[in-house]
Design a protein around this motif. Structure first.
Motif, PDB file in Angstrom:
ATOM      1  N   MET A  67     -25.793  37.859 -10.591  1.00 44.92           N
ATOM      2  CA  MET A  67     -25.322  38.379  -9.377  1.00 44.92           C
ATOM      3  C   MET A  67     -26.783  38.743  -8.628  1.00 44.92           C
ATOM      4  O   MET A  67     -26.888  38.674  -7.581  1.00 44.92           O
ATOM      5  N   GLN A  68     -27.522  39.653  -9.366  1.00 46.34           N
ATOM      6  CA  GLN A  68     -28.638  40.292  -8.649  1.00 46.34           C
ATOM      7  C   GLN A  68     -29.743  38.989  -8.105  1.00 46.34           C
ATOM      8  O   GLN A  68     -30.269  39.091  -7.135  1.00 46.34           O
ATOM      9  N   LEU A  69     -29.951  38.031  -9.298  1.00 50.08           N
ATOM     10  CA  LEU A  69     -30.996  37.067  -8.766  1.00 50.08           C
ATOM     11  C   LEU A  69     -30.249  36.060  -7.623  1.00 50.08           C
ATOM     12  O   LEU A  69     -30.975  35.685  -6.522  1.00 50.08           O
ATOM     13  N   LEU A  70     -28.970  35.754  -7.405  1.00 51.13           N
ATOM     14  CA  LEU A  70     -28.499  34.981  -6.402  1.00 51.13           C
ATOM     15  C   LEU A  70     -28.405  35.919  -5.051  1.00 51.13           C
ATOM     16  O   LEU A  70     -28.824  35.238  -4.131  1.00 51.13           O
ATOM     17  N   GLU A  71     -28.383  37.246  -5.030  1.00 51.24           N
ATOM     18  CA  GLU A  71     -28.475  38.039  -4.018  1.00 51.24           C
ATOM     19  C   GLU A  71     -29.860  38.157  -3.501  1.00 51.24           C
ATOM     20  O   GLU A  71     -30.078  38.051  -2.062  1.00 51.24           O
ATOM     21  N   ALA A  72     -30.785  38.276  -4.114  1.00 50.76           N
ATOM     22  CA  ALA A  72     -32.121  38.233  -3.718  1.00 50.76           C
ATOM     23  C   ALA A  72     -32.897  36.951  -3.556  1.00 50.76           C
ATOM     24  O   ALA A  72     -33.732  36.870  -2.753  1.00 50.76           O
ATOM     25  N   ASN A  73     -32.037  35.872  -3.959  1.00 50.16           N
ATOM     26  CA  ASN A  73     -32.821  34.572  -3.881  1.00 50.16           C
ATOM     27  C   ASN A  73     -31.427  33.331  -3.521  1.00 50.16           C
ATOM     28  O   ASN A  73     -31.200  32.724  -4.403  1.00 50.16           O
ATOM     29  N   PRO A  74     -31.096  33.504  -2.170  1.00 52.90           N
ATOM     30  CA  PRO A  74     -29.884  32.819  -1.867  1.00 52.90           C
ATOM     31  C   PRO A  74     -29.842  31.277  -2.184  1.00 52.90           C
ATOM     32  O   PRO A  74     -29.008  30.631  -2.571  1.00 52.90           O
ATOM     33  N   GLY A  75     -31.094  30.689  -2.099  1.00 52.38           N
ATOM     34  CA  GLY A  75     -31.239  29.374  -2.326  1.00 52.38           C
ATOM     35  C   GLY A  75     -31.775  29.041  -3.666  1.00 52.38           C
ATOM     36  O   GLY A  75     -32.403  27.838  -4.018  1.00 52.38           O
ATOM     37  N   LEU A  76     -31.472  29.719  -4.615  1.00 54.55           N
ATOM     38  CA  LEU A  76     -31.809  29.309  -5.917  1.00 54.55           C
ATOM     39  C   LEU A  76     -31.128  28.146  -6.622  1.00 54.55           C
ATOM     40  O   LEU A  76     -30.160  27.831  -6.188  1.00 54.55           O
ATOM     41  N   GLY A  77     -32.311  27.321  -7.104  1.00 52.78           N
ATOM     42  CA  GLY A  77     -31.865  26.076  -7.603  1.00 52.78           C
ATOM     43  C   GLY A  77     -31.377  25.839  -9.007  1.00 52.78           C
ATOM     44  O   GLY A  77     -30.835  25.091  -9.471  1.00 52.78           O
ATOM     45  N   ALA A  78     -32.255  26.874  -9.877  1.00 50.30           N
ATOM     46  CA  ALA A  78     -32.047  26.732 -11.243  1.00 50.30           C
ATOM     47  C   ALA A  78     -32.154  27.886 -11.943  1.00 50.30           C
ATOM     48  O   ALA A  78     -32.984  28.942 -11.375  1.00 50.30           O
ATOM     49  N   LEU A  79     -31.479  28.109 -13.232  1.00 48.04           N
ATOM     50  CA  LEU A  79     -31.585  29.552 -13.830  1.00 48.04           C
ATOM     51  C   LEU A  79     -31.688  29.103 -15.293  1.00 48.04           C
ATOM     52  O   LEU A  79     -31.118  28.290 -16.008  1.00 48.04           O
ATOM     53  N   VAL A  80     -32.701  29.740 -15.775  1.00 55.42           N
ATOM     54  CA  VAL A  80     -32.918  29.831 -17.339  1.00 55.42           C
ATOM     55  C   VAL A  80     -32.467  31.221 -17.887  1.00 55.42           C
ATOM     56  O   VAL A  80     -32.959  32.044 -17.377  1.00 55.42           O
ATOM     57  N   CYS A  81     -31.638  31.053 -18.888  1.00 55.57           N
ATOM     58  CA  CYS A  81     -31.172  32.427 -19.663  1.00 55.57           C
ATOM     59  C   CYS A  81     -31.838  32.447 -21.095  1.00 55.57           C
ATOM     60  O   CYS A  81     -31.600  31.269 -21.580  1.00 55.57           O
ATOM     61  N   ALA A  82     -32.107  33.550 -21.291  1.00 48.47           N
ATOM     62  CA  ALA A  82     -32.711  33.520 -22.735  1.00 48.47           C
ATOM     63  C   ALA A  82     -31.901  33.398 -24.027  1.00 48.47           C
ATOM     64  O   ALA A  82     -32.210  33.524 -25.026  1.00 48.47           O
ATOM     65  N   ASN A  83     -30.606  33.483 -23.679  1.00 46.64           N
ATOM     66  CA  ASN A  83     -29.566  33.144 -24.892  1.00 46.64           C
ATOM     67  C   ASN A  83     -28.601  32.409 -24.113  1.00 46.64           C
ATOM     68  O   ASN A  83     -28.225  32.432 -23.011  1.00 46.64           O
ATOM     69  N   ASP A  84     -27.546  31.573 -25.090  1.00 45.13           N
ATOM     70  CA  ASP A  84     -26.342  30.866 -24.522  1.00 45.13           C
ATOM     71  C   ASP A  84     -25.313  32.051 -23.846  1.00 45.13           C
ATOM     72  O   ASP A  84     -24.509  31.657 -22.833  1.00 45.13           O
ATOM     73  N   ASP A  85     -25.165  33.220 -24.287  1.00 45.41           N
ATOM     74  CA  ASP A  85     -24.271  33.969 -24.013  1.00 45.41           C
ATOM     75  C   ASP A  85     -24.321  34.573 -22.544  1.00 45.41           C
ATOM     76  O   ASP A  85     -23.663  34.673 -21.748  1.00 45.41           O
ATOM     77  N   MET A  86     -25.589  34.688 -21.990  1.00 49.69           N
ATOM     78  CA  MET A  86     -25.964  35.055 -20.942  1.00 49.69           C
ATOM     79  C   MET A  86     -25.787  34.019 -20.068  1.00 49.69           C
ATOM     80  O   MET A  86     -25.150  34.151 -18.760  1.00 49.69           O
ATOM     81  N   ALA A  87     -26.040  32.632 -20.625  1.00 53.48           N
ATOM     82  CA  ALA A  87     -25.777  31.577 -19.732  1.00 53.48           C
ATOM     83  C   ALA A  87     -24.390  31.292 -19.413  1.00 53.48           C
ATOM     84  O   ALA A  87     -24.082  31.007 -18.026  1.00 53.48           O
ATOM     85  N   ALA A  88     -23.608  31.375 -20.384  1.00 56.52           N
ATOM     86  CA  ALA A  88     -22.154  31.288 -20.043  1.00 56.52           C
ATOM     87  C   ALA A  88     -21.621  32.300 -18.992  1.00 56.52           C
ATOM     88  O   ALA A  88     -20.863  32.002 -18.178  1.00 56.52           O
TER      89      ALA A  88
END
Length: 173
Positions: A67-88
């Motif tokens: 949520m915070q990353l999208l609000e700060a970076n509306p054109g975000l193209g990719a997201l890496v999460c340090a575990n699968d729980d956070m990615a889901a």
């Protein structure tokens, strides 16, 4: 593992890659973030603090981080999460915001949990053999606590990329 995750997205053509980390000060979280930063550096992409959210490996931190990353970076193209729980959790938030994975934004996980291949789309992730880590810990105890010289605890684990459907080349502008 963090290096493999980010390198995969860079090879797909992404240059705006956000990262939801584990807790600062935790060895595994720091190593994954170092790998992320190293991959960016190798591809000539500057590390941007605005693309980093410190999570705690919980589902809630994945949702809040996305949520915070999208609000700060509306054109975000990719997201890496340090575990699968956070990615889901991040994928759920993205869907709630009307974004499609991977058509609008690619999502990468870490750990290759048993359920990661059942998400929609199936989660691209880094396999880090947690079961093998547990066996290594047991062998270490047998050798160092119980004096079993016949047990050799393996201490070198190699993460691997498990490419599924949650990552794709960036969308055309």
């Amino acid at each position: 593992g963090g290096y493999l995750a980010t390198r995969h997205l860079l090879e797909l053509g992404h240059r705006t890659i956000a990262y939801i980390s584990g807790p600062a000060g935790w060895g595994d979280a720091e190593e994954r973030l170092q790998g992320h930063r190293r991959a960016l550096q190798e591809y000539g992409v500057d590390f941007d603090e605005r693309l980093l959210y410190e999570g705690d490996y919980s589902i809630e931190s994945g949702r809040l981080g996305a949520m915070q990353l999208l609000e700060a970076n509306p054109g975000l193209g990719a997201l890496v999460c340090a575990n699968d729980d956070m990615a889901a959790a991040a994928m759920g938030l993205l869907r709630d915001r009307g974004l499609r994975v991977p058509e609008d934004i690619s999502v990468m996980g870490f750990d290759n949990t048993r359920w990661s291949s059942f998400l929609h789309p199936r989660l691209t992730t880094i396999d880090y053999p947690a079961d093998e880590l547990g066996r290594m810990a047991a062998r270490w105890v047998l050798r160092n606590v119980y004096g079993r010289d016949d047990v050799d605890p393996k201490q070198d684990f190699t993460p691997t990329l498990v490419s599924r459907e949650s990552c794709a080349p960036p969308r055309e502008p």
